[in-house]
Scaffold this active site. Structure first.
Site, PDB file in Angstrom:
ATOM      1  N   PHE A 230       0.830  -1.091   0.082  1.00 24.06           N
ATOM      2  CA  PHE A 230      -0.016  -0.217   0.044  1.00 24.06           C
ATOM      3  C   PHE A 230       1.156   1.130   0.030  1.00 24.06           C
ATOM      4  CE2 PHE A 230      -2.576   3.386   1.711  1.00 24.06           C
ATOM      5  CZ  PHE A 230      -4.041   2.893   1.354  1.00 24.06           C
ATOM      6  N   ILE A 231       0.784   2.041  -1.091  1.00 21.10           N
ATOM      7  CA  ILE A 231       1.748   3.204  -1.200  1.00 21.10           C
ATOM      8  C   ILE A 231       0.973   4.359  -1.722  1.00 21.10           C
ATOM      9  CG2 ILE A 231       3.424   4.084  -2.616  1.00 21.10           C
ATOM     10  CD1 ILE A 231       4.901   1.310  -2.816  1.00 21.10           C
ATOM     11  N   ILE A 232       1.196   5.522  -0.863  1.00 23.65           N
ATOM     12  CA  ILE A 232       0.808   6.794  -1.275  1.00 23.65           C
ATOM     13  C   ILE A 232       2.096   7.493  -1.537  1.00 23.65           C
ATOM     14  CG2 ILE A 232      -0.301   8.774  -0.568  1.00 23.65           C
ATOM     15  CD1 ILE A 232      -2.398   6.668  -1.069  1.00 23.65           C
ATOM     16  N   GLN A 237       0.909  12.564   0.911  1.00 21.16           N
ATOM     17  CA  GLN A 237       0.915  12.085   2.416  1.00 21.16           C
ATOM     18  C   GLN A 237       0.450  13.103   3.406  1.00 21.16           C
ATOM     19  OE1 GLN A 237       4.104   9.563   3.488  1.00 21.16           O
ATOM     20  NE2 GLN A 237       3.974   8.367   1.805  1.00 21.16           N
ATOM     21  N   GLY A 238      -0.188  12.693   4.446  1.00 19.39           N
ATOM     22  CA  GLY A 238      -0.426  13.730   5.348  1.00 19.39           C
ATOM     23  C   GLY A 238      -1.691  14.374   5.006  1.00 19.39           C
ATOM     24  N   GLY A 240      -4.990  12.760   4.650  1.00 21.59           N
ATOM     25  CA  GLY A 240      -5.995  11.990   4.894  1.00 21.59           C
ATOM     26  C   GLY A 240      -6.528  11.036   3.477  1.00 21.59           C
ATOM     27  N   GLY A 242      -4.862   8.517   1.909  1.00 23.40           N
ATOM     28  CA  GLY A 242      -4.749   7.330   2.014  1.00 23.40           C
ATOM     29  C   GLY A 242      -5.557   6.459   2.583  1.00 23.40           C
ATOM     30  N   GLU A 265      -1.125  -7.754   5.087  1.00 19.88           N
ATOM     31  CA  GLU A 265       0.173  -8.681   5.465  1.00 19.88           C
ATOM     32  C   GLU A 265       1.308  -7.769   5.938  1.00 19.88           C
ATOM     33  OE1 GLU A 265       3.346 -11.215   2.706  1.00 19.88           O
ATOM     34  OE2 GLU A 265       1.834 -10.087   1.627  1.00 19.88           O
TER      35      GLU A 265
END
Length: 406
Positions: A230-232, A237-238, A240, A242, A265
Site C-alpha cells: 500500500f503506497i501513497i 501524504q498527511g 487523509g 490514504g 500482510e
C-alpha cells in the site's frame, strides 16, 4: 582518473563513498514542473549498507510522468574511480525498471511521453470515486483496477513497482502472471490540468477458501483478501487521502458476498495507524458504540467480526480502542478498571505460555507494563479522532437513529 586520485581514494575512501538514500532523487513531473522527494530504502538495489563506492559528487535521478508514470533515469558524478570492481550504475538500476525506461536523453523521454499520451487511456476499470478536501480545495479521486492481462495494465504496473522497493521495508515485486493478484491505482484530478495524477496504488492477493461441500457443489466461492502493498506517494501524504483510498476499497470488498475476510500482510506502523482510524470510523457507523462493553460475549465477538469481515487481531484492537474512547469521552458504563482487566486478559491469553512460568508478582508486573505501553499507544492512535455515536431513543425507534459527533 589520475594515479594521484587513485592513491587518494585508497587513503580516503569516504570521499568516494555515497549514501544511496541521499544520492537517489525522485521526481514526478507534470505541466507545472517537477516535484522532488527521496526514497526511504535503497538496499534492494544497492545492497544492505545502502552505500555506493567509487563515485565523487554522485547524483541519481529517477523521474516519472505524473499520469502515465513513464520512467526516466540519469546518473551524474564529478569523478569515477578507474576500477573494474566499481559498480556500473546504469545496468544496476535498469534491472528494476521496465524496458520502456529511458536513460540520460531527457528530450527523448519528453517525446516518448507526448507520443504515448496521444492515445493513452488508463489501463483499467473505474471501480470507485470520492472527493476529498486537499489544500482547502475539494478534489476528485478515482480508483482503477488494473487488468494485468492487458499489455497496458502490465506496463503501468511495471512502472509503479519500483516504489515498493523504495518505500516498503522488505518489499518485493509480485508475480504479475499470478491471476490471484489485483492492483488498484488511485488518481487525482487537478483543476486546469488535462490529465489526472497518480497518487498511489495497492496490491491485493485473493486467497480462495474452501467453503464446505454444500457451497462448493453449488459452485459458490469464498475468498480472503490480503492487502500486500500500500503506497501513497510522499507528495500526497498527511492529507487523509490514504485513509479514504483504504476505506473505499474496504467498502467495495465488504459488499462482495464472496469476500469473507479482509486482512493486511505485515503492516508497518504508519499503515497500522491509518487502518485503525479508518476501521474505527467505519465500525462506529456500523454499530452502536453502546453495544460494546467489557461484558460482550465470545459469541457476539465472533458473529460481529465475521459480519464486518475483519480478522481476529484487528477486531480485538478495535474493541479495545472503542472501550478507551468511551472512557476518554465518558460514554460507556465500564470503569477504567473494567477496561484494564478486559485488555489484560487478552494480553495474558496471547502470552500465556511465557507468563505461566513466572511467579505471581513478576507476572503482574509484566502484564501491567504491557498494558501501560499498549494504552499509551491506543491513546496516541485515538488522538482527536471523532467517532459517530448513534443516540438511542425516539429517533432509533423510527428506524433512523440519529448520529451525533462527540
Amino acid at each position: 582518473m589520475s594515479s594521484l586520485a587513485a592513491n587518494a581514494s585508497a587513503l580516503q575512501p569516504e570521499q568516494w563513498t555515497s549514501s544511496s538514500n541521499e544520492a537517489v532523487e525522485l521526481f514526478v513531473t507534470d505541466d507545472q514542473g517537477a516535484i522532488k522527494f527521496s526514497p526511504v530504502f535503497t538496499y534492494p538495489i544497492f545492497g544492505e549498507a545502502e552505500t555506493i563506492y567509487g563515485y565523487k559528487g554522485l547524483e541519481i535521478f529517477l523521474c516519472f510522468d505524473h499520469f502515465t508514470f513513464y520512467p526516466f533515469f540519469n546518473v551524474k558524478y564529478e569523478e569515477k574511480l578507474n576500477d573494474p570492481e566499481i559498480v556500473d550504475l546504469k545496468s544496476t538500476i535498469e534491472k528494476f525498471l521496465p524496458e520502456s525506461a529511458i536513460f540520460k536523453d531527457e528530450s527523448k523521454w519528453g517525446d516518448a511521453i507526448a507520443k504515448e499520451k496521444e492515445n493513452y487511456r488508463i489501463p483499467g476499470e473505474l471501480v470507485d470515486s470520492f472527493e476529498q478536501a486537499v489544500d482547502d480545495e475539494v478534489t476528485s479521486f478515482d480508483i482503477y483496477k488494473l487488468n494485468l492481462k492487458d499489455a497496458g495494465g502490465l506496463e503501468l504496473h511495471k512502472r509503479l513497482q519500483i516504489l515498493v522497493l523504495l518505500f516498503i521495508e522488505a518489499g518485493s515485486y509480485i508475480d504479475a502472471s499470478d491471476e490471484l493478484w489485483d492492483v488498484y491505482v488511485l488518481y487525482k484530478s487537478t483543476p486546469g490540468q488535462d490529465d489526472p495524477s497518480i497518487v498511489g496504488f495497492t496490491t491485493v492477493y485473493n486467497y480462495w477458501k474452501y467453503p464446505g461441500a454444500a457451497k462448493f457443489d453449488k459452485d459458490e466461492r469464498e475468498v480472503r483478501l490480503k492487502i500486500s502493498q500500500f503506497i501513497i506517494l510522499p507528495i500526497f501524504q498527511g492529507r487523509g487521502i490514504g485513509g479514504q483510498f483504504y476505506s473505499h476499497l474496504f467498502e467495495k470488498w465488504h459488499k462482495n458476498d464472496k469476500v469473507i475476510e479482509i486482512v493486511v500482510e505485515d503492516p508497518n506502523e504508519s499503515f497500522d495507524d491509518l487502518r485503525d482510524r479508518s476501521d474505527l470510523v467505519r465500525l462506529s457507523e456500523s454499530l452502536k458504540l453502546s453495544d460494546i462493553s467489557t461484558k460482550i460475549t465470545p459469541e457476539w465477538i465472533q458473529n460481529t467480526r465475521k459480519s464486518l469481515k475483519l480478522e481476529k487481531r484487528q477486531f480485538a484492537r478495535l474493541l479495545e480502542l472503542v472501550l478507551l474512547y468511551q472512557s476518554k469521552n465518558k460514554l460507556g458504563s465500564d470503569s477504567k478498571k473494567d477496561i484494564r482487566l478486559f485488555i489484560k486478559k487478552r494480553i495474558f491469553e496471547k502470552n500465556k505460555e511465557g507468563l505461566s512460568a513466572l511467579d505471581e508478582n513478576t507476572k503482574k508486573d509484566k502484564l501491567q507494563t504491557a498494558y501501560t505501553s499498549l494504552e499509551e499507544d491506543y491513546f496516541r492512535i485515538l488522538g482527536d479522532l471523532k467517532l459517530v455515536v448513534k443516540r438511542q431513543g425516539a429517533d432509533e425507534e423510527n428506524g433512523s437513529a440519529k448520529k451525533i459527533k462527540v
